[in-house]
Design a protein around this motif. Structure first.
Motif, PDB file in Angstrom:
ATOM      1  N   ASN A  22       0.853  -1.478  -0.199  1.00  9.92           N
ATOM      2  CA  ASN A  22      -0.128  -0.168  -0.072  1.00  9.92           C
ATOM      3  C   ASN A  22       0.941   1.006  -0.310  1.00  9.92           C
ATOM      4  O   ASN A  22       0.318   2.247  -0.510  1.00  9.92           O
ATOM      5  N   ILE A  25       2.727   2.074  -3.558  1.00 12.68           N
ATOM      6  CA  ILE A  25       1.334   2.747  -4.299  1.00 12.68           C
ATOM      7  C   ILE A  25       1.359   4.369  -3.542  1.00 12.68           C
ATOM      8  O   ILE A  25       1.108   4.776  -5.196  1.00 12.68           O
ATOM      9  N   MET A  56       1.688   7.051  -6.526  1.00 16.94           N
ATOM     10  CA  MET A  56       1.169   8.033  -7.399  1.00 16.94           C
ATOM     11  C   MET A  56       1.517   9.121  -6.644  1.00 16.94           C
ATOM     12  O   MET A  56       1.213   9.910  -7.876  1.00 16.94           O
ATOM     13  N   VAL A  90      -2.256   8.714 -12.682  1.00 16.78           N
ATOM     14  CA  VAL A  90      -3.153   7.870 -11.165  1.00 16.78           C
ATOM     15  C   VAL A  90      -4.028   6.432 -11.270  1.00 16.78           C
ATOM     16  O   VAL A  90      -4.352   5.708 -10.962  1.00 16.78           O
ATOM     17  N   ILE A  91      -5.013   7.271 -12.691  1.00 13.49           N
ATOM     18  CA  ILE A  91      -5.768   5.490 -12.909  1.00 13.49           C
ATOM     19  C   ILE A  91      -5.363   4.730 -13.132  1.00 13.49           C
ATOM     20  O   ILE A  91      -5.552   3.148 -12.891  1.00 13.49           O
ATOM     21  N   SER A  92      -3.995   4.996 -14.486  1.00 15.26           N
ATOM     22  CA  SER A  92      -3.058   3.302 -14.866  1.00 15.26           C
ATOM     23  C   SER A  92      -2.707   2.231 -13.408  1.00 15.26           C
ATOM     24  O   SER A  92      -2.834   1.345 -13.754  1.00 15.26           O
ATOM     25  N   LEU A  93      -2.329   3.318 -12.146  1.00 16.22           N
ATOM     26  CA  LEU A  93      -1.864   2.615 -11.215  1.00 16.22           C
ATOM     27  C   LEU A  93      -3.366   1.842 -10.259  1.00 16.22           C
ATOM     28  O   LEU A  93      -2.793   0.751  -9.987  1.00 16.22           O
ATOM     29  N   ALA A  94      -4.192   2.750 -10.270  1.00 21.22           N
ATOM     30  CA  ALA A  94      -4.993   2.062 -10.212  1.00 21.22           C
ATOM     31  C   ALA A  94      -5.619   0.383 -10.797  1.00 21.22           C
ATOM     32  O   ALA A  94      -6.271   0.190 -10.222  1.00 21.22           O
ATOM     33  N   GLU A  95      -6.126   0.953 -11.995  1.00 21.03           N
ATOM     34  CA  GLU A  95      -6.234  -0.045 -12.536  1.00 21.03           C
ATOM     35  C   GLU A  95      -5.269  -0.874 -12.768  1.00 21.03           C
ATOM     36  O   GLU A  95      -5.601  -2.686 -13.040  1.00 21.03           O
TER      37      GLU A  95
END
Length: 188
Positions: free
Chosen positions: A82, A85, A89, A146-151
């Motif tokens: 966590n 990540i 970000m 950020v979207i790519s890291l979340a997905e």
């Protein structure tokens, strides 16, 4: 229960305290005008309006975390994955801010090299397309990252979502106001 994590409570209180400091201390000390200014019977946006709105949204988010806090046994634990990540970000957002800050002046310098002009970004910072270059590129990089890291993967959908979001933010913040400079153009 004694070993259970209270991540949402800690995060919620941290966000609430930060947003209160932002709204009541940092913004008033850092800006010379208020939220709304009246000059010669004209109502203008003050320097503190955009950061004040951001601070209020942070306060709402922190309060929501506290109000809807789950049982301690249901909360996620803070672990190295966590933290990694979150660090990634933060790095993506920092890279987006750097691109936002330097892409406009770099574009002017590249234009000067190609055309032989002697333009200065400081004088162009409120003229299209120059005023949009850094904000657009940095915003798209930040949101896509950020979207790519979340997905867990890059996708064209994430990039298109970022492009639409940045264009929407430009339309909301720049088009209606003649005296508002998109970040970071006020720094030059």
């Amino acid at each position: 229960m004694p070993n259970s994590s209270r991540v949402n409570v800690i995060l919620g209180w941290a966000i609430v305290v930060f947003s209160l400091l932002l709204v009541f201390v940092w913004i008033p000390l850092d800006t010379t005008t208020g939220v709304i200014e009246r000059v010669r019977r004209q109502t203008l946006i003050g320097d503190s309006m955009a950061p004040m709105i951001a601070g209020i949204f942070l306060l709402i988010g922190g309060a929501l975390l506290l109000v809807f806090e789950r049982k301690a046994s249901d909360q996620p634990q803070i672990d190295p994955l966590n933290l990694g990540i979150v660090t990634l970000m933060a790095a993506v957002i920092a890279a987006g801010f750097l691109i936002m800050r330097f892409a406009g002046p770099a574009a002017v310098e590249i234009n000067n090299l190609i055309t032989g002009s002697d333009l200065e970004y400081r004088l162009l910072r409120d003229t299209p397309p120059w005023k949009y270059i850094g904000y657009f590129l940095g915003g798209v990089l930040s949101i896509t990252g950020v979207i790519s890291l979340a997905e867990g993967r890059f996708s064209i959908r994430a990039a298109l979502s970022a492009v639409c979001a940045v264009i929407f933010m430009i339309a909301i913040y720049d088009f209606p106001f003649d005296d508002l400079l998109l970040p970071p153009n006020g720094d030059f």
